[in-house]
Design a protein around this motif. Structure first.
Motif, mmCIF file in Angstrom:
data_model
loop_
_atom_site.group_PDB
_atom_site.id
_atom_site.type_symbol
_atom_site.label_atom_id
_atom_site.label_comp_id
_atom_site.label_asym_id
_atom_site.label_seq_id
_atom_site.Cartn_x
_atom_site.Cartn_y
_atom_site.Cartn_z
ATOM 1 N N VAL A 419 5.214 6.837 -6.706
ATOM 2 C CA VAL A 419 4.330 6.165 -7.893
ATOM 3 C C VAL A 419 5.958 5.395 -8.493
ATOM 4 C CG1 VAL A 419 4.282 7.063 -10.197
ATOM 5 C CG2 VAL A 419 3.803 8.075 -8.626
ATOM 6 N N HIS A 420 5.376 3.637 -8.816
ATOM 7 C CA HIS A 420 5.605 3.439 -9.438
ATOM 8 C C HIS A 420 5.300 2.158 -10.800
ATOM 9 C CE1 HIS A 420 7.756 -0.936 -8.701
ATOM 10 N NE2 HIS A 420 7.034 -1.383 -9.246
ATOM 11 N N LEU A 421 6.309 2.382 -10.865
ATOM 12 C CA LEU A 421 6.092 2.059 -12.659
ATOM 13 C C LEU A 421 6.069 0.631 -13.035
ATOM 14 C CD1 LEU A 421 5.664 3.129 -15.200
ATOM 15 C CD2 LEU A 421 7.523 3.096 -16.047
ATOM 16 N N VAL A 422 4.897 -0.589 -13.102
ATOM 17 C CA VAL A 422 5.406 -1.648 -13.630
ATOM 18 C C VAL A 422 5.438 -1.831 -15.198
ATOM 19 C CG1 VAL A 422 4.040 -3.798 -14.170
ATOM 20 C CG2 VAL A 422 3.862 -1.927 -12.003
ATOM 21 N N MET A 474 1.932 2.887 -10.462
ATOM 22 C CA MET A 474 1.150 2.124 -9.441
ATOM 23 C C MET A 474 1.257 3.888 -8.276
ATOM 24 S SD MET A 474 2.104 -1.064 -8.701
ATOM 25 C CE MET A 474 1.205 -2.139 -7.706
ATOM 26 N N HIS A 475 0.174 3.952 -8.060
ATOM 27 C CA HIS A 475 -0.106 5.741 -6.806
ATOM 28 C C HIS A 475 -0.412 5.497 -5.563
ATOM 29 C CE1 HIS A 475 0.621 7.834 -10.939
ATOM 30 N NE2 HIS A 475 0.195 6.936 -11.448
ATOM 31 N N ALA A 476 0.736 5.615 -4.719
ATOM 32 C CA ALA A 476 -0.140 5.483 -3.045
ATOM 33 C C ALA A 476 0.437 6.362 -2.570
ATOM 34 C CB ALA A 476 1.011 4.555 -3.037
ATOM 35 N N GLU A 477 -0.090 6.949 -1.256
ATOM 36 C CA GLU A 477 -0.085 7.633 -0.929
ATOM 37 C C GLU A 477 0.729 7.207 0.971
ATOM 38 O OE1 GLU A 477 -3.272 9.990 0.915
ATOM 39 O OE2 GLU A 477 -3.991 10.511 -1.482
ATOM 40 N N GLN A 479 4.079 3.965 1.664
ATOM 41 C CA GLN A 479 4.688 2.618 1.370
ATOM 42 C C GLN A 479 4.334 1.024 1.112
ATOM 43 O OE1 GLN A 479 7.619 3.157 -1.192
ATOM 44 N NE2 GLN A 479 7.648 0.764 -0.255
ATOM 45 N N GLY A 480 3.999 1.033 2.702
ATOM 46 C CA GLY A 480 2.934 0.324 3.396
ATOM 47 C C GLY A 480 2.539 0.185 1.927
ATOM 48 N N GLU A 481 1.117 1.129 2.119
ATOM 49 C CA GLU A 481 0.429 0.203 0.810
ATOM 50 C C GLU A 481 1.009 -0.305 -0.406
ATOM 51 O OE1 GLU A 481 -2.020 3.901 1.458
ATOM 52 O OE2 GLU A 481 -3.303 2.828 3.107
ATOM 53 N N LEU A 482 1.742 0.388 -1.518
ATOM 54 C CA LEU A 482 2.718 -0.073 -2.029
ATOM 55 C C LEU A 482 3.314 -1.713 -2.218
ATOM 56 C CD1 LEU A 482 3.504 0.915 -5.037
ATOM 57 C CD2 LEU A 482 5.246 1.474 -3.726
ATOM 58 N N THR A 483 3.427 -1.839 -1.067
ATOM 59 C CA THR A 483 4.282 -2.827 -0.923
ATOM 60 C C THR A 483 3.208 -3.893 -0.634
ATOM 61 O OG1 THR A 483 5.894 -1.742 0.655
ATOM 62 C CG2 THR A 483 5.778 -4.011 0.972
ATOM 63 N N TYR A 484 1.903 -3.735 -0.452
ATOM 64 C CA TYR A 484 1.294 -4.708 0.171
ATOM 65 C C TYR A 484 0.420 -4.865 -0.856
ATOM 66 C CZ TYR A 484 -3.178 -6.674 2.206
ATOM 67 O OH TYR A 484 -3.849 -8.070 2.581
ATOM 68 N N ALA A 485 0.284 -4.108 -2.174
ATOM 69 C CA ALA A 485 0.263 -4.236 -3.286
ATOM 70 C C ALA A 485 0.646 -5.066 -4.265
ATOM 71 C CB ALA A 485 -0.101 -2.604 -4.232
ATOM 72 N N LEU A 486 1.690 -4.731 -4.089
ATOM 73 C CA LEU A 486 2.990 -5.008 -5.340
ATOM 74 C C LEU A 486 3.144 -6.607 -4.523
ATOM 75 C CD1 LEU A 486 6.262 -2.694 -4.809
ATOM 76 C CD2 LEU A 486 4.624 -3.251 -7.170
#
Length: 500
Positions: A419-422, A474-477, A479-486
């Motif tokens: 989970v990444h907070l914006v 932002m919720h991801a399963e 790390q690669g998907e979170l990085t791409y989304a960021l």
């Protein structure tokens, strides 16, 4: 090819979605003798089963000359196992392609023309390229009202048509384009609690981060057989079933899978798709929700007028009682965007949780009221009071749980491991929210395939924020998907903050 020739099946483990594909070596004796090359249509037979497949040619030692590979869905449909002989022959010409070309060149099709095309699609005779051509030919207002009426009727005629032995049979649908707008499970629970029959079949996501079937699958099985679906409806008056597991308008399921990567959803195809499924599922009374907003699917009153007119005309011609409801499409509904996050919102509303999203609750109550009134369950103007009382009393939550248990059980939604907070970079007021960018962000995070992935909003239009205040998580399963989304987020901010 008069006498079918055989090749020995070698599993390759290749997934081509719904398209049937056969893999053959370039020096294969069948390829040479019959002039088969890449993209040739062939008929494959194994025991008493057959499919039409597109050939892909192998130029390596992945296959021997006497072997054939099959895509996973082709293997499944043929029931083939390693070492089995597969008969291969040239596929018969597709007569309906002349009808397809007629539409591509801008001419009108009649009922017979649509029936031939839809029949060949449903029988798996069309490759993805043919289906994409048909979808494109029907887009950009290139189909008139009568054509959409005929297409809808053709799509209903090809598949199963259910009958429930009661009337009215209720349904509800949203045309989409608004993230988090997960009113359907709430509406079904309310309407079924009121004693009406609402056998809800829903789709998976086409261009969004979650469809109703994706959200419900987080909590209960949705891939039910027709007999299992009937048992649930007979017992509880409603259900939450993925329509793709049934034979309702089967050509539409194949067209949806092609439309998804194209992100193509024309009014003509949308209306034919939605109404054919409603009619085939046995619905007699349906409420359609059209959210309107600059970043929703329907962006203006004029576009809504055109869509509503088309929906009403096609529904009337096919004997369906329809009510169109226009709703606010300026921002997402609820807080969650993605299957598990939206499921949590649904549960919070049904449980009467004090922190449940008010906008989701109010929209669901309004739509349930329209269904109750359209079906004659209560007088005009009294639907909201009845719907609200069913939720407040806990009846809707109890009915929701009973339906889930009848379908195989209820599971609380899980939470994503990452989970990444914006937060806000400036102080000000939330002046605009881009629905499309939020939906895209949730999809890049992995939704709907990753059930716990997505976006959870913590602000709404008009809210005032200070620098550093949370905007969304932002919720991801992975790390690669979170990085791409960021990376996407850096150049595509979904919220506009007007500085103070």
């Amino acid at each position: 090819m008069t006498q079918p020739a055989s090749l020995i099946y070698k599993p390759l483990g290749i997934d081509t979605l719904q398209e049937h594909v056969a893999f053959m070596h370039r020096d294969c004796h069948i390829c040479k003798s019959e002039g088969i090359e890449a993209q040739t249509r062939v008929e494959l037979r194994h025991h008493n089963k057959s499919v039409i497949a597109i050939v892909n040619v192998i130029h390596s030692d992945l296959l021997d000359c006497g072997q054939i590979g099959l895509s996973l869905n082709t293997e499944q449909d043929l029931g083939a196992k390693q070492g089995d002989p597969i008969e291969v022959m040239q596929a018969a010409p597709l007569d309906s392609l002349s009808q397809l070309r007629t539409k591509i060149y801008g001419h009108k099709l009649d009922r017979h023309g649509f029936e031939t095309i839809v029949s060949d699609i449903a029988k798996g005779r069309y490759a993805n390229i043919h289906i994409a051509a048909f979808l494109t030919a029907m887009a950009s207002r290139r189909a008139n009202v009568q054509e959409v009426i005929d297409l809808t009727a053709a799509m209903v005629a090809i598949g199963e048509r259910l009958s429930w032995g009661v009337s009215p049979v209720a349904d509800k649908h949203c045309v989409g384009g608004l993230p988090g707008n997960r009113t359907t499970p709430i509406v079904v629970a309310i309407v079924a609690s009121a004693g009406l029959t609402m056998p809800k079949t829903s789709s998976r996501a086409i261009t969004s981060p979650a469809g109703t079937a994706d959200v419900m699958e987080v909590m209960t099985p949705v891939t039910l057989s027709l007999d299992a679906m009937r048992a649930v409806v007979d017992k509880e008056g409603g259900c939450f079933v993925w329509g793709g597991s049934l034979a309702l308008s089967p050509a539409d399921d194949l067209m949806i899978k092609v439309a998804r990567p194209l992100e193509l959803d024309s009014d003509a195809q949308l209306v034919a798709s939605v109404l054919s499924k409603k009619i085939a599922a046995g619905s007699t009374h349906t409420v359609i929700d059209i959210p309107i907003g600059p970043t929703a699917k329907v962006r203006s009153k004029e576009q809504a007028d055109q869509l509503e007119h088309l929906l009403n005309q096609v529904a009337f011609a096919n004997g369906l009682n329809l009510k169109v409801v226009r709703t606010d499409g300026l921002q997402p509904v609820g807080r969650g965007i993605g299957p598990a996050l939206e499921a949590n919102d649904v549960i919070a509303v049904l449980r009467n949780h004090p922190q449940a999203p008010t906008d989701l609750r109010e929209r669901a109550l309004r739509l349930a009221a329209e269904v109750l009134e359209l079906c004659g369950k209560c007088p005009a103007g009294d639907g909201y009071r009845l719907a609200n009382s069913i939720v407040v009393s806990g009846q809707a939550w109890e009915k929701f749980l009973r339906i889930c248990h009848a379908q195989g059980g209820f599971t609380e939604p899980l939470r994503a491991p990452i989970v990444h907070l914006v937060t806000a970079s400036v102080a000000g007021t939330i002046n605009a929210i881009d629905n499309r960018r939020l939906a895209r962000l949730a999809k890049l995070l992995g939704a709907p395939e990753a059930k716990t992935a997505g976006v959870q909003l913590q602000v709404a239009l008009g809210d005032t924020v200070s620098r550093g205040d949370p905007l969304f998580s932002m919720h991801a399963e992975a790390q690669g998907e979170l990085t791409y989304a960021l990376t996407y987020l850096d150049s595509h901010p979904p919220l506009l903050i007007e500085s103070q």
